[in-house]
Design a protein around this motif. Sequence first.
Motif, PDB file in Angstrom:
ATOM      1  N   LYS A   1      40.254  44.273  49.346  1.00 28.27           N
ATOM      2  CA  LYS A   1      39.978  45.315  48.387  1.00 28.27           C
ATOM      3  C   LYS A   1      38.715  45.076  47.807  1.00 28.27           C
ATOM      4  O   LYS A   1      38.801  43.645  47.148  1.00 28.27           O
ATOM      5  N   ARG A   2      37.840  45.709  47.581  1.00 25.45           N
ATOM      6  CA  ARG A   2      36.683  45.424  46.813  1.00 25.45           C
ATOM      7  C   ARG A   2      36.954  44.816  45.372  1.00 25.45           C
ATOM      8  O   ARG A   2      36.440  43.759  44.974  1.00 25.45           O
ATOM      9  N   ARG A   3      37.890  45.388  44.436  1.00 25.52           N
ATOM     10  CA  ARG A   3      38.232  45.069  43.404  1.00 25.52           C
ATOM     11  C   ARG A   3      38.948  43.556  43.273  1.00 25.52           C
ATOM     12  O   ARG A   3      38.971  42.826  42.316  1.00 25.52           O
ATOM     13  N   HIS A   4      39.546  42.853  44.610  1.00 26.10           N
ATOM     14  CA  HIS A   4      40.072  41.934  44.763  1.00 26.10           C
ATOM     15  C   HIS A   4      39.084  40.549  45.152  1.00 26.10           C
ATOM     16  O   HIS A   4      39.415  39.472  45.293  1.00 26.10           O
ATOM     17  N   LEU A   5      37.954  41.084  45.606  1.00 24.59           N
ATOM     18  CA  LEU A   5      36.911  39.954  46.112  1.00 24.59           C
ATOM     19  C   LEU A   5      36.585  38.796  45.231  1.00 24.59           C
ATOM     20  O   LEU A   5      36.196  39.202  44.055  1.00 24.59           O
ATOM     21  N   THR A   6      36.923  37.672  45.822  1.00 21.79           N
ATOM     22  CA  THR A   6      36.665  36.584  44.886  1.00 21.79           C
ATOM     23  C   THR A   6      35.592  35.365  45.651  1.00 21.79           C
ATOM     24  O   THR A   6      35.998  35.106  46.676  1.00 21.79           O
ATOM     25  N   LEU A   7      34.630  35.469  44.905  1.00 26.68           N
ATOM     26  CA  LEU A   7      33.342  34.424  45.387  1.00 26.68           C
ATOM     27  C   LEU A   7      33.681  33.249  44.610  1.00 26.68           C
ATOM     28  O   LEU A   7      34.215  33.117  43.684  1.00 26.68           O
ATOM     29  N   ARG A   8      32.852  32.114  45.199  1.00 27.67           N
ATOM     30  CA  ARG A   8      32.508  30.849  44.509  1.00 27.67           C
ATOM     31  C   ARG A   8      31.597  31.194  43.437  1.00 27.67           C
ATOM     32  O   ARG A   8      31.756  30.125  42.574  1.00 27.67           O
ATOM     33  N   SER A   9      30.895  31.997  43.402  1.00 29.35           N
ATOM     34  CA  SER A   9      29.946  32.028  42.527  1.00 29.35           C
ATOM     35  C   SER A   9      30.181  32.903  41.237  1.00 29.35           C
ATOM     36  O   SER A   9      29.259  32.811  40.206  1.00 29.35           O
ATOM     37  N   GLY A  10      31.443  33.012  41.021  1.00 29.55           N
ATOM     38  CA  GLY A  10      31.589  33.933  39.782  1.00 29.55           C
ATOM     39  C   GLY A  10      32.065  33.327  38.401  1.00 29.55           C
ATOM     40  O   GLY A  10      32.564  33.691  37.444  1.00 29.55           O
ATOM     41  N   ALA A  11      32.260  31.919  38.459  1.00 30.20           N
ATOM     42  CA  ALA A  11      32.966  31.282  37.311  1.00 30.20           C
ATOM     43  C   ALA A  11      32.011  31.304  36.049  1.00 30.20           C
ATOM     44  O   ALA A  11      30.718  31.355  36.377  1.00 30.20           O
ATOM     45  N   ARG A  12      32.326  31.497  34.833  1.00 28.15           N
ATOM     46  CA  ARG A  12      31.719  31.476  33.931  1.00 28.15           C
ATOM     47  C   ARG A  12      32.133  30.536  32.911  1.00 28.15           C
ATOM     48  O   ARG A  12      33.056  30.029  32.892  1.00 28.15           O
TER      49      ARG A  12
ATOM     50  N   ARG B   1      46.183  40.390  41.979  1.00 25.91           N
ATOM     51  CA  ARG B   1      46.732  41.387  41.515  1.00 25.91           C
ATOM     52  C   ARG B   1      47.216  41.234  40.058  1.00 25.91           C
ATOM     53  O   ARG B   1      47.132  42.199  39.338  1.00 25.91           O
ATOM     54  N   ARG B   2      47.423  40.126  39.622  1.00 26.94           N
ATOM     55  CA  ARG B   2      47.866  39.765  38.506  1.00 26.94           C
ATOM     56  C   ARG B   2      46.544  39.554  37.311  1.00 26.94           C
ATOM     57  O   ARG B   2      46.994  40.016  36.289  1.00 26.94           O
TER      58      ARG B   2
END
Length: 305
Positions: A148-159, A194-195
């Motif tokens: 699902k688009r909203r569940h997509l997790t990339l390596r590049s998203g850490a802040r 989901r959480r």
Amino acid sequence: MPSVHALGEVALIDRLTRRLGVVRRGRGVQIGIGDDAAVLRGSGRQLLLFASDMIVDGVHFRRETVPARWIGWKALAANVSDIAAMGGRPLAAVVSLGVPPATTARFLEDLYGGIARCAKRFRLSVIGGDTVRAPRVVVDVAILGTVKRRHLTLRSGARVGDRLFVTGRLGGSLKSGRHARFMPRVREAQALVRRVKVHAMMDLSDGLASDLWQMSRASRVVLRIRRTAVPVARAAGSIEHALMDGEDFELLFAVSRRDAARVPGRIGSCPVTRIGAAVARGVAVEQEGPNGRIRPLIPTGFKHF
Ligand SMILES: [Mg+2]
């Protein structure tokens, strides 16, 4: 020209990627090379995931020590793990097999038995492939998944400020046989996305230290772990092994400080442990010792070439 050994995996992939030029990113491609799986446009809110992973006798397993059914399991499960790491679910796979002509049909049937068991467990179809003669056993799998688009997790998203977590316990996978008999973390990843809003996620294949560098490079943040916080598998014996051993096939992920409180301590029987944080912009991985001293964490784990 340097050899692939001299280059190492990261520089090699870099060179090959550049050679591909514009064909890396044609019609339908949302995310290309550089993550656990590529992302293709799907329909509606669904995206497609596409990945491959190959295992070779003498490199990723030894035919003499790993039963055929676990070689099959490992080949498919490593691919399922990459789909899980993107926040997705596996859909279908193709399996290509290289075998020496003297290989018994029994060995290959057992190997496919392992593939079938993994496919059944994670509800995906095996829909094709190829078989060729080869000097040693090679199992190459390509896999499709959906997310699902909203569940997509990339390596590049850490802040900066994010907290870092891992599933399971790390290290000693070769010694314990877990390098082949592991459970890809699809259920756990699904429970997480989901959480909470998972900012970045990847599966651990080359050893925590090395994989932390991958996430740091992709996200452009400095990651710092507390050595004493790393969950060590019994077979690992030492924290050093837990940091450096490869093929854990656990998840490494980052969530905001606020969401960190909502990450459960376990999902089913799988422990989830906070190991550190993203502390600054930049590319580096640091370890904080029990005395509070901070040093760089330099990987000495699995080398691809
Ligand atoms: Mg991966």
